[in-house]
Structures are given as C-alpha cells and as structure tokens.
Design a protein around this motif. Structure first.
Motif, PDB file in Angstrom:
ATOM      1  N   ALA A  96     -22.224 -17.704  15.406  1.00 46.42           N
ATOM      2  CA  ALA A  96     -22.736 -16.424  14.922  1.00 46.42           C
ATOM      3  C   ALA A  96     -23.684 -16.661  13.752  1.00 46.42           C
ATOM      4  N   LEU A  97     -24.631 -15.751  13.576  1.00 49.69           N
ATOM      5  CA  LEU A  97     -25.557 -15.779  12.440  1.00 49.69           C
ATOM      6  C   LEU A  97     -25.015 -14.837  11.371  1.00 49.69           C
ATOM      7  N   LYS A  98     -25.072 -15.265  10.122  1.00 48.59           N
ATOM      8  CA  LYS A  98     -24.674 -14.389   9.031  1.00 48.59           C
ATOM      9  C   LYS A  98     -25.899 -13.579   8.590  1.00 48.59           C
ATOM     10  N   PHE A  99     -25.666 -12.309   8.279  1.00 45.97           N
ATOM     11  CA  PHE A  99     -26.789 -11.469   7.868  1.00 45.97           C
ATOM     12  C   PHE A  99     -26.350 -10.487   6.789  1.00 45.97           C
ATOM     13  N   SER A 100     -27.345  -9.963   6.072  1.00 46.95           N
ATOM     14  CA  SER A 100     -27.155  -8.865   5.133  1.00 46.95           C
ATOM     15  C   SER A 100     -28.207  -7.806   5.433  1.00 46.95           C
ATOM     16  N   GLN A 101     -27.841  -6.557   5.218  1.00 44.94           N
ATOM     17  CA  GLN A 101     -28.781  -5.466   5.458  1.00 44.94           C
ATOM     18  C   GLN A 101     -28.517  -4.345   4.463  1.00 44.94           C
ATOM     19  N   MET A 102     -29.602  -3.834   3.891  1.00 42.02           N
ATOM     20  CA  MET A 102     -29.514  -2.755   2.914  1.00 42.02           C
ATOM     21  C   MET A 102     -30.234  -1.538   3.483  1.00 42.02           C
ATOM     22  N   PHE A 103     -29.575  -0.379   3.408  1.00 40.19           N
ATOM     23  CA  PHE A 103     -30.164   0.881   3.849  1.00 40.19           C
ATOM     24  C   PHE A 103     -30.205   1.849   2.675  1.00 40.19           C
ATOM     25  N   HIS A 104     -31.321   2.558   2.535  1.00 41.91           N
ATOM     26  CA  HIS A 104     -31.390   3.681   1.599  1.00 41.91           C
ATOM     27  C   HIS A 104     -31.422   4.940   2.453  1.00 41.91           C
ATOM     28  N   LEU A 105     -30.312   5.667   2.449  1.00 42.84           N
ATOM     29  CA  LEU A 105     -30.198   6.883   3.261  1.00 42.84           C
ATOM     30  C   LEU A 105     -30.594   8.095   2.429  1.00 42.84           C
ATOM     31  N   MET A 106     -31.364   8.982   3.043  1.00 50.59           N
ATOM     32  CA  MET A 106     -31.786  10.215   2.379  1.00 50.59           C
ATOM     33  C   MET A 106     -31.359  11.410   3.208  1.00 50.59           C
ATOM     34  N   PRO A 107     -30.931  12.493   2.538  1.00 48.59           N
ATOM     35  CA  PRO A 107     -30.503  13.676   3.287  1.00 48.59           C
ATOM     36  C   PRO A 107     -31.682  14.386   3.934  1.00 48.59           C
ATOM     37  N   THR A 108     -31.421  14.986   5.091  1.00 50.67           N
ATOM     38  CA  THR A 108     -32.412  15.828   5.760  1.00 50.67           C
ATOM     39  C   THR A 108     -32.057  17.281   5.496  1.00 50.67           C
ATOM     40  N   PRO A 109     -33.042  18.193   5.644  1.00 44.98           N
ATOM     41  CA  PRO A 109     -32.731  19.621   5.470  1.00 44.98           C
ATOM     42  C   PRO A 109     -31.651  20.108   6.445  1.00 44.98           C
ATOM     43  N   GLN A 110     -31.500  19.412   7.573  1.00 39.27           N
ATOM     44  CA  GLN A 110     -30.524  19.822   8.584  1.00 39.27           C
ATOM     45  C   GLN A 110     -29.096  19.392   8.218  1.00 39.27           C
ATOM     46  N   GLY A 111     -28.967  18.616   7.136  1.00 42.76           N
ATOM     47  CA  GLY A 111     -27.632  18.239   6.710  1.00 42.76           C
ATOM     48  C   GLY A 111     -27.171  16.871   7.172  1.00 42.76           C
ATOM     49  N   SER A 112     -28.060  16.112   7.815  1.00 45.23           N
ATOM     50  CA  SER A 112     -27.708  14.741   8.173  1.00 45.23           C
ATOM     51  C   SER A 112     -28.476  13.788   7.256  1.00 45.23           C
ATOM     52  N   PHE A 113     -28.595  12.540   7.661  1.00 42.59           N
ATOM     53  CA  PHE A 113     -29.297  11.551   6.852  1.00 42.59           C
ATOM     54  C   PHE A 113     -30.264  10.763   7.716  1.00 42.59           C
ATOM     55  N   TYR A 114     -31.327  10.278   7.081  1.00 41.49           N
ATOM     56  CA  TYR A 114     -32.214   9.340   7.765  1.00 41.49           C
ATOM     57  C   TYR A 114     -32.372   8.105   6.889  1.00 41.49           C
ATOM     58  N   VAL A 115     -32.871   7.027   7.489  1.00 41.32           N
ATOM     59  CA  VAL A 115     -33.070   5.769   6.777  1.00 41.32           C
ATOM     60  C   VAL A 115     -34.474   5.761   6.186  1.00 41.32           C
ATOM     61  N   LEU A 116     -34.568   5.799   4.851  1.00 38.46           N
ATOM     62  CA  LEU A 116     -35.866   5.715   4.186  1.00 38.46           C
ATOM     63  C   LEU A 116     -36.282   4.248   4.039  1.00 38.46           C
ATOM     64  N   ASN A 117     -35.349   3.412   3.608  1.00 35.77           N
ATOM     65  CA  ASN A 117     -35.623   1.985   3.431  1.00 35.77           C
ATOM     66  C   ASN A 117     -34.559   1.173   4.156  1.00 35.77           C
ATOM     67  N   ASP A 118     -34.985   0.074   4.756  1.00 29.68           N
ATOM     68  CA  ASP A 118     -34.100  -0.797   5.528  1.00 29.68           C
ATOM     69  C   ASP A 118     -34.581  -2.229   5.300  1.00 29.68           C
ATOM     70  N   ILE A 119     -33.726  -3.063   4.720  1.00 28.03           N
ATOM     71  CA  ILE A 119     -34.083  -4.463   4.461  1.00 28.03           C
ATOM     72  C   ILE A 119     -33.056  -5.351   5.159  1.00 28.03           C
ATOM     73  N   PHE A 120     -33.546  -6.242   6.021  1.00 33.10           N
ATOM     74  CA  PHE A 120     -32.679  -7.117   6.810  1.00 33.10           C
ATOM     75  C   PHE A 120     -33.012  -8.572   6.522  1.00 33.10           C
ATOM     76  N   ARG A 121     -31.981  -9.371   6.314  1.00 37.91           N
ATOM     77  CA  ARG A 121     -32.138 -10.816   6.135  1.00 37.91           C
ATOM     78  C   ARG A 121     -31.015 -11.569   6.811  1.00 37.91           C
ATOM     79  N   LEU A 122     -31.386 -12.624   7.534  1.00 39.52           N
ATOM     80  CA  LEU A 122     -30.388 -13.600   7.944  1.00 39.52           C
ATOM     81  C   LEU A 122     -30.055 -14.441   6.732  1.00 39.52           C
ATOM     82  N   ASN A 123     -28.795 -14.844   6.630  1.00 43.38           N
ATOM     83  CA  ASN A 123     -28.340 -15.674   5.514  1.00 43.38           C
ATOM     84  C   ASN A 123     -28.117 -17.087   6.015  1.00 43.38           C
ATOM     85  N   TYR A 124     -29.016 -17.970   5.633  1.00 44.02           N
ATOM     86  CA  TYR A 124     -28.913 -19.357   6.075  1.00 44.02           C
ATOM     87  C   TYR A 124     -28.074 -20.144   5.085  1.00 44.02           C
ATOM     88  N   ALA A 125     -27.184 -20.973   5.609  1.00 42.73           N
ATOM     89  CA  ALA A 125     -26.345 -21.799   4.729  1.00 42.73           C
ATOM     90  C   ALA A 125     -27.205 -22.874   4.087  1.00 42.73           C
TER      91      ALA A 125
END
Length: 125
Positions: A96-125
């Motif tokens: 398996a590959l190790k990974f990290s991911q960061m999401f910045h969720l923002m509310p929508t007027p409808q009351g749910s959330f969307y992803v404004l920012n998304d950062i993905f990295r594989l973590n290499y040993a």
C-alpha cells in the motif's frame, strides 16, 4: 442544526473515499469553479479540471484505508479544515502507498459543503 466539526469531518471523509473507490466521477459534484486541487505539487482549478485529473489517474481500482482524521473550524463563514491520512491500496500492487490529504470545506447556501481547497501527497519513506 449544524453538524459538529468532528462529525462533519468523519462523514465527509467516509463519503469522499468511498465515492473515490466506487465511482470516481461522482466526486465532481463536491467541487465548484473556485475549487483548487494540488495533486503531488500540480495545481488544478475548477470542478471540471479537478474531475478530469482524478479520472485520468493511471489506476482504475483502489481502496483507501483511512487511519487518522483531524479537523478544525476555519474562518467566520463556517468552513472546516480536514486532514486525513492513511493507506492507498492499488489493485494488483503488493504494498500500500501512504498518503495525506487536506480538505478545506466551505458551506453552501443549500446547507451542505463543498471542497474549496484539496491538497494530496503520497508519503514516501
């Protein structure tokens, strides 16, 4: 009633990765035109470009196993920062590959959330 940030983060992470593993095209609705993805250092702006990148990844089947989820409320508009890490198992690969991911969720007027920012990295040993 607004969901508490920890519960929101856990629910979002479960939804995001189960959708990614089962129906990657279904992730497009989580992003908007202002959304940005940084994937291994490459930046993609807008739901269309982000979806195209995710759907063009060179593997069809994968399984995400999440080991940690951290979150913090972010800013006056009700955003939430979510940081997930875990293992990514690709079909036919032994390790398996190790990974990290960061999401910045923002509310929508409808009351749910969307992803404004998304950062993905594989973590290499």
């Amino acid at each position: 009633a607004a969901m508490e940030p920890d519960a929101l983060a856990k629910a979002f992470v479960n939804h995001y990765y189960s959708t990614f593993d089962a129906n990657r095209a279904g992730l497009a609705s989580l992003y908007q035109d202002s959304s940005m993805l940084s994937f291994e250092g490459q930046k993609f702006l807008g739901a269309h470009n982000i979806s195209a990148k995710l759907n063009a990844l060179p593997f069809q089947q994968c399984q995400h196993n999440i080991t940690t989820v951290d979150c913090q409320p972010s800013g006056p508009s009700g955003g939430v920062l979510v940081f997930a890490s875990g293992n990514l198992q690709l079909a036919g690969e032994q390790h398996a590959l190790k990974f990290s991911q960061m999401f910045h969720l923002m509310p929508t007027p409808q009351g749910s959330f969307y992803v404004l920012n998304d950062i993905f990295r594989l973590n290499y040993a």
